[in-house]
Design a protein around this motif. Structure first.
Motif, PDB file in Angstrom:
ATOM      1  N   GLY A   1       0.807  -1.306  -0.045  1.00 15.25           N
ATOM      2  CA  GLY A   1      -0.101   0.101  -0.285  1.00 15.25           C
ATOM      3  C   GLY A   1       0.785   1.240   0.084  1.00 15.25           C
ATOM      4  N   SER A   2       0.748   1.930   0.969  1.00 15.14           N
ATOM      5  CA  SER A   2       1.616   3.265   1.137  1.00 15.14           C
ATOM      6  C   SER A   2       2.992   3.103   1.151  1.00 15.14           C
ATOM      7  N   GLU A   3       3.681   4.222   0.983  1.00 13.78           N
ATOM      8  CA  GLU A   3       5.151   4.269   1.021  1.00 13.78           C
ATOM      9  C   GLU A   3       5.605   5.612   1.784  1.00 13.78           C
ATOM     10  N   LYS A   4       6.287   5.488   2.533  1.00 11.07           N
ATOM     11  CA  LYS A   4       6.763   6.890   3.385  1.00 11.07           C
ATOM     12  C   LYS A   4       8.403   6.838   3.323  1.00 11.07           C
TER      13      LYS A   4
ATOM     14  N   LEU B   1       7.686   0.818   3.621  1.00  9.24           N
ATOM     15  CA  LEU B   1       6.765   0.277   2.423  1.00  9.24           C
ATOM     16  C   LEU B   1       5.999  -0.811   3.471  1.00  9.24           C
ATOM     17  N   ALA B   2       4.764  -0.123   3.296  1.00 10.08           N
ATOM     18  CA  ALA B   2       3.465  -0.423   4.152  1.00 10.08           C
ATOM     19  C   ALA B   2       2.913  -1.826   3.304  1.00 10.08           C
ATOM     20  N   VAL B   3       2.363  -2.792   4.210  1.00 10.12           N
ATOM     21  CA  VAL B   3       1.762  -3.761   3.599  1.00 10.12           C
ATOM     22  C   VAL B   3       0.322  -4.167   4.350  1.00 10.12           C
ATOM     23  N   ASP B   4      -0.476  -4.917   3.907  1.00 11.98           N
ATOM     24  CA  ASP B   4      -2.014  -4.986   4.561  1.00 11.98           C
ATOM     25  C   ASP B   4      -2.049  -6.150   5.484  1.00 11.98           C
TER      26      ASP B   4
END
Length: 440
Positions: free
Chosen positions: A307-310, A319-322
């Protein structure tokens, strides 16, 4: 099909698991998703069993099902002729529902309840691994009350500390498990059970730790247990018929891990035991072992949707995952390390270093601290390898996150083994507030 870093990849550059495109699995079953390649589990089970047969040793290989338990998993394990190690009423009940042969079930645990022991006795399981004096008293009362005999092993701590993480060592003296061989506890426990008319003492059990990459610890433990067996035979004319050396055989999570093949662990243990009993002029006992992680760990792969990256300049890229610590708490719990790949970009250049973050409301919810991957985009599928042990088994509903589904794959076929939890499942046991409003 080609191989990329030991992983099978199809012509699309997608990771294959059990001959199936991982993106197809993610699309069919959604993510997060645990995928087990049964061919790897079967091969590992047969490697343990076949080595004992080649060494002409009577043995039981019991799956330590705390690694991952479900009805379908138990049925696969039973197909391979293994015994089963359970540690709770829940695991035992699951085995019963799976139709597991009761005589091949061993019940562990350091605080078995009366209800759990009764359940085990009602189903006439093969062995109860006795852990403490309180349990001995419970068994004495229950066997008389139910007029039923039970077979037991005494779990002992041999004072052997495997080279492993402090949280998962269990064979050293300072342990919540078992009777200490060094301070007389094991002798006291032996004298309380070996002549009991309802308790049949088969022998001794130990477990020296987890994620072990050498055999010396098992050899030293075997020597300590057999020394005690010799002492009891000479003093009490009692012959142990079973020597259970536990499990803890390691797997390869990262390139730094160097596990041995199952056959090597078994051969080295067998050689040591044969030598020791021969010198002592003892009959060869049955050897029991309890692989868990080494059967299912590297057969499991977790699939997540990115999903999102910061980006934190000059520090790291998140790097975000669900998923996250709700389906794999090991990194947060004791710093466990994993390897991973972007399943739909297996052939692309790895050029960006990421920290893989989960979606739980915890700063410590990081699955992997530092990993170099191809440039990621939202919607990519991240595959985290070797999550088959203690992933789903330790999953929680923290933040009211539903537990993932579990899928089995084998030779191009796939089936759902555990359904994904729904939002309705999360509130299924909740009750409404009914007390009268308090008065201030």
């Amino acid at each position: 099909m080609v191989m990329v870093s030991e992983h099978a990849v199809n012509e699309k550059g997608h990771l294959l698991i059990g001959g199936i495109d991982s993106l197809e699995l993610a699309k069919t079953y959604e993510t997060p998703l645990f995928v087990y390649d049964l061919s790897l589990i079967r091969a590992r089970a047969r490697a343990f069993l076949d080595t004992f047969k080649q060494e002409n040793v009577v043995a039981q290989v019991a799956y330590a099902s705390k690694a991952f338990s479900s009805v379908a998993m138990y049925q696969v394990i039973e197909q391979e002729g293994l015994s089963l190690d359970v540690v709770s009423a829940g695991e035992l009940y699951t085995a019963i529902k799976a139709g597991y042969p009761a005589e091949r079930i061993h019940f562990h645990g350091n605080n078995k309840s009366v209800e759990e022991l009764i359940l085990a006795m009602e189903h006439k399981i093969g062995c109860i691994v006795v852990d403490n004096f309180y349990e001995i008293e419970l068994l004495k009362q229950l066997t008389v009350k139910l007029n039923q005999k039970v077979k037991v092993l005494l779990r002992v701590t041999p004072g052997v500390e495997a080279h492993t993480h402090d949280y998962i060592t269990t064979g050293q003296q300072d342990s919540k498990f078992g009777f200490d061989l060094m301070n007389g506890q094991a002798d006291k426990a032996f004298q309380q059970v070996y002549k009991d008319e309802f308790i049949e003492l088969l022998g001794l059990h130990c477990h020296i730790g987890s994620q072990i990459f050498e055999t010396i610890g098992f050899k030293v433990a075997a020597e300590k247990l057999i020394t005690k067996m010799i002492e009891w035979e000479n003093t009490f004319n009692y012959a142990c018929t079973v020597l259970n050396l536990g499990g803890g055989f390691g797997i390869k999570y990262t390139e730094q891990d160097t596990p041995l093949e199952p056959s090597i662990y078994v051969k080295e243990m067998v050689i040591a035991v044969k030598d020791l009993v021969s010198k002592a002029n003892l009959d060869m006992p049955e050897i029991w072992i309890e692989p868990g992680r080494s059967l299912v760990g590297d057969a499991g792969t977790s699939l997540y949707t990115i999903g999102s990256e910061k980006e934190v300049p000059e520090i790291r890229n998140y790097l975000a995952v669900d998923g996250g610590m709700s389906d794999n708490i090991r990194p947060a719990l004791y710093g466990a390390e994993y390897s991973a790949a972007i399943a739909n970009k297996m052939g692309e250049l790895k050029e960006v270093e990421y920290t893989i973050a989960g979606k739980c409301c915890e700063s410590g919810d990081k699955l992997i601290e530092h990993i170099t991957l191809p440039k990621a985009s939202p919607g990519d599928i991240l595959a985290v390898f070797c999550t088959g042990a203690y992933g789903y088994a330790m999953a929680s509903n923290y933040n009211r996150i539903a537990k993932p589904a579990v899928v089995f794959v084998e030779n191009g076929r796939h089936q759902l083994a555990v359904k994904r939890e729904t939002l309705e499942d999360l509130v299924r046991l909740d009750l409404p507030f009914t007390l009268e409003k308090g008065r201030g």
